[in-house]
Design a protein around this motif. Structure first.
Motif, short mmCIF file in Angstrom:
data_model
loop_
_atom_site.label_atom_id
_atom_site.label_comp_id
_atom_site.label_asym_id
_atom_site.label_seq_id
_atom_site.Cartn_x
_atom_site.Cartn_y
_atom_site.Cartn_z
N UNK A 113 58.99 53.87 35.01
CA UNK A 113 59.66 53.12 33.95
C UNK A 113 59.43 53.86 32.63
N UNK A 114 59.49 53.16 31.54
CA UNK A 114 59.31 53.77 30.22
C UNK A 114 57.82 54.04 29.99
N UNK A 115 57.37 55.22 30.41
CA UNK A 115 55.94 55.52 30.34
C UNK A 115 55.47 55.68 28.90
N UNK A 116 56.37 56.03 28.00
CA UNK A 116 55.98 56.12 26.59
C UNK A 116 55.67 54.72 26.04
N UNK A 117 56.46 53.76 26.47
CA UNK A 117 56.20 52.37 26.06
C UNK A 117 54.87 51.90 26.66
N UNK A 118 54.61 52.28 27.89
CA UNK A 118 53.34 51.93 28.52
C UNK A 118 52.17 52.55 27.76
N UNK A 119 52.32 53.81 27.39
CA UNK A 119 51.26 54.50 26.64
C UNK A 119 50.98 53.79 25.32
N UNK A 120 52.04 53.38 24.64
CA UNK A 120 51.88 52.65 23.37
C UNK A 120 51.17 51.33 23.59
N UNK A 121 51.57 50.61 24.65
CA UNK A 121 50.96 49.32 24.95
C UNK A 121 49.47 49.48 25.26
N UNK A 122 49.14 50.49 26.03
CA UNK A 122 47.73 50.73 26.38
C UNK A 122 46.89 50.93 25.12
N UNK A 123 47.39 51.75 24.23
CA UNK A 123 46.63 52.06 23.02
C UNK A 123 46.57 50.86 22.07
N UNK A 124 47.64 50.07 22.03
CA UNK A 124 47.63 48.86 21.20
C UNK A 124 46.59 47.87 21.71
N UNK A 125 46.35 47.87 23.00
CA UNK A 125 45.38 46.95 23.60
C UNK A 125 43.96 47.52 23.61
N UNK A 126 43.80 48.69 22.99
CA UNK A 126 42.47 49.27 22.88
C UNK A 126 41.98 49.96 24.13
N UNK A 127 42.88 50.25 25.05
CA UNK A 127 42.50 50.94 26.29
C UNK A 127 42.29 52.42 26.00
N UNK A 128 41.21 52.98 26.55
CA UNK A 128 40.96 54.41 26.44
C UNK A 128 41.71 55.12 27.55
N UNK A 129 42.71 55.91 27.17
CA UNK A 129 43.53 56.63 28.15
C UNK A 129 42.91 58.01 28.40
N UNK A 130 42.51 58.24 29.63
CA UNK A 130 41.92 59.52 30.01
C UNK A 130 43.02 60.39 30.62
N UNK A 131 43.68 61.13 29.77
CA UNK A 131 44.85 61.92 30.14
C UNK A 131 44.48 63.40 30.09
N UNK A 132 43.81 63.85 31.16
CA UNK A 132 43.23 65.20 31.18
C UNK A 132 42.23 65.38 30.04
N UNK A 133 41.51 64.30 29.80
CA UNK A 133 40.52 64.28 28.72
C UNK A 133 39.23 63.65 29.23
N UNK A 134 38.25 63.57 28.33
CA UNK A 134 36.95 62.99 28.68
C UNK A 134 36.43 62.19 27.51
N UNK A 135 35.54 61.25 27.82
CA UNK A 135 34.89 60.47 26.78
C UNK A 135 33.42 60.28 27.16
N UNK A 136 32.59 60.16 26.15
CA UNK A 136 31.15 60.04 26.41
C UNK A 136 30.69 58.61 26.17
N UNK A 137 29.90 58.11 27.13
CA UNK A 137 29.25 56.82 27.01
C UNK A 137 27.76 57.07 26.79
N UNK A 138 27.14 56.21 25.99
CA UNK A 138 25.73 56.39 25.69
C UNK A 138 24.95 55.11 25.98
N UNK A 139 23.75 55.28 26.54
CA UNK A 139 22.88 54.15 26.83
C UNK A 139 21.45 54.65 26.94
N UNK A 140 20.55 53.99 26.23
CA UNK A 140 19.13 54.34 26.31
C UNK A 140 18.84 55.78 25.94
N UNK A 141 19.64 56.33 25.03
CA UNK A 141 19.43 57.72 24.63
C UNK A 141 20.01 58.74 25.59
#
Length: 253
Positions: A113-141
């Motif tokens: 379907x309209x994947x650009x619209x889906x991408x916008x919706x995801x980001x509006x809802x605060x979802x972290x989109x991992x699109x050939x990317x990475x993110x770091x989580x931290x806990x207890x140092x």
């Protein structure tokens, strides 16, 4: 003869009813994975993994089973498919966000379907989109790095970019399609992979299905977890591969 026909029709109805029930379960499977080198700060971390939602509405019954029991949510692709109302997708995201921060990777059907619209919706809802990317989580140092690749089956995956984007930390990879493991080696230092896509074959007869059943596969230096998924495609039926979601606890080995 009439009695035989009635019994046959009744048997077919019962089989279809059973298949419909298997396809619409709201069961949370609990798993504990003991991983070499998992940082102490993430020992006992719980994540909720859901893949292949497709046309289903995420049930409040499902959310209540997991709420306050997981630190984050990972959507393993195919959140939707062609002609799924975006209002339903939005509601599903809002329900999943009740559990914790939401992370998402693209699946093949997300592009129908309209994947650009889906991408916008995801980001509006605060979802972290991992699109050939990475993110770091931290806990207890300590740090844990969550990597995600775009769909492998559509050849949109760039694991090299996700690794390049990866900061230092213990790595976990999310890929909608489990085929990504064919591109991996121990030098990448990614010991755990989450995936879906196969639906467990969706309909299996005498143990045979068109695709691989969900479960755990072990490779040298790598554990692959494949989910049967939550929804269905083509037919709203399952047999021998029930709908499933997962509450995963990470533990030191």
């Amino acid at each position: 003869m009439v009695v035989f026909i009635i019994l046959f029709v009744l048997a077919c109805f019962l089989v279809l009813l059973y298949m419909w029930i298997e396809a619409h379960q709201n069961v949370v499977y609990r798993h504990e994975f003991r991983l070499d080198g998992l940082p102490d700060g993430f020992n006992g971390t719980r994540l909720f993994f859901i893949s292949d939602v497709h046309r289903r509405s995420v049930s409040d019954k499902l959310i209540q089973q997991v709420k306050d029991k997981a630190e984050l949510v990972i959507i393993g692709g195919d959140l939707m498919e062609r002609k799924v109302p975006f209002q339903r997708v939005e509601k599903n995201l809002e329900r999943l966000a009740e559990i914790g921060p939401v992370y998402f990777v693209w699946g093949n059907n997300d592009y129908e379907d309209d994947f650009r619209k889906l991408d916008t919706l995801l980001r509006e809802k605060g979802v972290i989109v991992l699109d050939n990317t990475a993110t770091r989580l931290e806990a207890g140092g300590d740090s844990l790095v969550l990597l995600g690749v775009d769909d492998y089956g559509l050849e949109r995956d760039r694991l090299d970019l996700a690794v390049k984007d990866s900061p230092e930390g213990y790595r976990i990879l999310v890929s909608h399609n489990p085929g990504i493991v064919s591109e991996m080696n121990r030098d990448l230092e990614i010991p755990f992979v989450l995936s879906g896509h196969t639906h467990g074959g969706q309909i299996r007869l005498f143990g045979w299905g068109p695709r691989e059943k969900g479960g755990i596969k072990h490779f040298p230096e790598l554990t692959l977890f494949i989910s049967n998924g939550y929804g269905t495609t083509t037919l709203p039926l399952r047999l021998g591969a029930p709908a499933q979601t997962h509450l995963i606890t990470l533990k030191n080995k």
